[in-house]
Design a protein around this motif. Structure first.
Motif, PDB file in Angstrom:
ATOM      1  N   ILE A   9      29.874 -17.035  59.167  1.00 45.69           N
ATOM      2  CA  ILE A   9      29.292 -18.122  59.971  1.00 45.69           C
ATOM      3  C   ILE A   9      29.804 -19.475  59.478  1.00 45.69           C
ATOM      4  CG2 ILE A   9      27.125 -19.313  60.497  1.00 45.69           C
ATOM      5  CD1 ILE A   9      25.797 -16.480  60.466  1.00 45.69           C
ATOM      6  N   ALA A  10      29.819 -19.657  58.163  1.00 44.78           N
ATOM      7  CA  ALA A  10      30.313 -20.912  57.594  1.00 44.78           C
ATOM      8  C   ALA A  10      31.800 -21.092  57.890  1.00 44.78           C
ATOM      9  CB  ALA A  10      30.074 -20.925  56.086  1.00 44.78           C
ATOM     10  N   ASP A  11      32.560 -20.001  57.799  1.00 46.34           N
ATOM     11  CA  ASP A  11      33.994 -20.067  58.051  1.00 46.34           C
ATOM     12  C   ASP A  11      34.286 -20.443  59.500  1.00 46.34           C
ATOM     13  OD1 ASP A  11      36.745 -19.739  57.351  1.00 46.34           O
ATOM     14  OD2 ASP A  11      36.729 -17.780  58.311  1.00 46.34           O
ATOM     15  N   ALA A  12      33.478 -19.929  60.421  1.00 45.76           N
ATOM     16  CA  ALA A  12      33.663 -20.234  61.846  1.00 45.76           C
ATOM     17  C   ALA A  12      33.150 -21.625  62.209  1.00 45.76           C
ATOM     18  CB  ALA A  12      32.960 -19.188  62.703  1.00 45.76           C
ATOM     19  N   GLY A  13      32.297 -22.179  61.358  1.00 46.46           N
ATOM     20  CA  GLY A  13      31.738 -23.506  61.614  1.00 46.46           C
ATOM     21  C   GLY A  13      30.820 -23.555  62.817  1.00 46.46           C
TER      22      GLY A  13
END
Length: 352
Positions: free
Chosen positions: A76-80
């Protein structure tokens, strides 16, 4: 409309178990009798066939759903993205949460629901469900997510593959050395900046092949007859995979209109090094070609076979430059392919 991966994450457990840690095990044959060879010979042969020298096990306080949650946070963090925007959470696994010392897997509530709870997602329209499809479960979850998005039923999906197989192995079965724990996750959405799923193929062979992987009691005649463990007919699985997986991969490539020469990497389920090598060789033979060197990243040597977690974990490692001598660049064509219990096969052609 491009539908593809915008973020990935993985959780690799911290407990390392090496081959020599099995030297004291009392391995038994299927009839419950001792093997003629010493454990040193059994382990040497095991490593020569599978390529595994060590594997990772989850800490006792972490269950499969916890591993999936930790991988999902990273994706989720990587996809922003805002996690409240997720329309579906699909969790591929085989045995649910397996608490050390207990003999039953726990799937009530579903592991996808547990991940949604741990992520503290409030949106009730974020639908969470589990995928039971053997080792190809994460790939099949990706195929379903694409279908949801393509049909207009969803915009963003979280697809997880996780397992704690170390808790469902018979310590008297030499095949227990194959299995490991871990989790990988990916965000898939319609996004002009994402990669793109170009094609896919899936199949289930259940006319004689259904029980190549199965649940059964320990090989120890003095063990608990009511407890069941993961078992397999290894030779039959090897022959099945080498016969059927290459053709399924070719079907996937051909349906996507992609040439085998365009493929830069093949992310295949980390089941057995020799089997995976044979599958790739046979795929290229179908095109009357030789497999290029370095086409197949491998993590099985250090991470073992974590079932549905192997492909998303492997892809996350390569995508983030964490696997030596392997990388993917924007625009590269890669393949995901898997085989496992059911017997199920699937593949995806993907442009990064």
């Amino acid at each position: 409309m491009k539908i593809g991966i915008t973020g990935t994450g993985s959780y690799i457990p911290t407990v390392t178990t090496k081959n020599e840690d099995f030297l004291s095990h009392n391995f038994l044959d299927t009839d419950g009798k001792d093997f003629a060879h010493e454990n040193t010979v059994i382990i040497e042969k095991f490593k020569a066939i599978t390529g595994i020298s060590e594997r990772r096990y989850a800490q006792p306080e972490l269950n499969t759903s916890d591993l999936g949650y930790l991988a999902s946070e990273k994706a989720i963090a990587d996809a922003g993205i805002n996690k409240e925007e997720l329309d579906y959470i699909i969790f591929a696994h085989n045995f649910g949460d397996l608490t050390p010392g207990k003999i039953q897997g726990d799937t009530l509530p579903s592991l996808a629901t547990r991940v949604k709870h741990l992520l503290k997602i409030k949106n009730p329209n974020c639908v969470a469900y589990d995928m039971i499809f053997g080792c190809p479960g994460w790939v099949e979850g990706m195929i379903q997510a694409k279908a949801f998005i393509q049909s207009g039923m969803a915009k963003k999906c979280l697809v997880i593959g996780g397992e704690t197989l170390s808790r469902v192995v018979d310590k008297h079965d030499r095949d227990s050395m194959i299995y490991s724990d871990g989790a990988g996750a990916a965000i898939i959405e319609a996004n002009p900046n994402s990669g793109e799923i170009l094609g896919h193929a899936s199949a289930t062979y259940a006319n004689g092949e259904a029980y190549y992987l199965f649940f059964d009691k320990t090989y120890d005649e003095d063990g608990c007859s009511d407890t069941r463990y993961i078992k397999m007919h290894g030779r039959k699985i090897y022959e099945f995979a080498c016969t059927h997986v290459p053709q399924a991969m070719k079907d996937c490539l051909d349906k996507s209109g992609t040439s085998i020469d365009e493929v830069k990497k093949i992310f295949i389920h980390q089941a057995n090094e020799k089997m995976d090598e044979a599958i790739i060789k046979r795929l290229y033979r179908l095109y009357k070609k030789e497999a290029p060197e370095g086409i197949m990243p491998m993590s099985i040597h250090k991470l073992g076979n974590s079932s549905v977690a192997t492909i998303p974990t492997l892809y996350d490692l390569v995508r983030n430059g964490e696997l030596e001598n392997h990388e993917v660049q924007k625009g590269d064509v890669v393949m995901f392919a898997s085989v496992g219990a059911g017997m199920n096969i699937n593949a995806i052609t993907y442009r990064v």
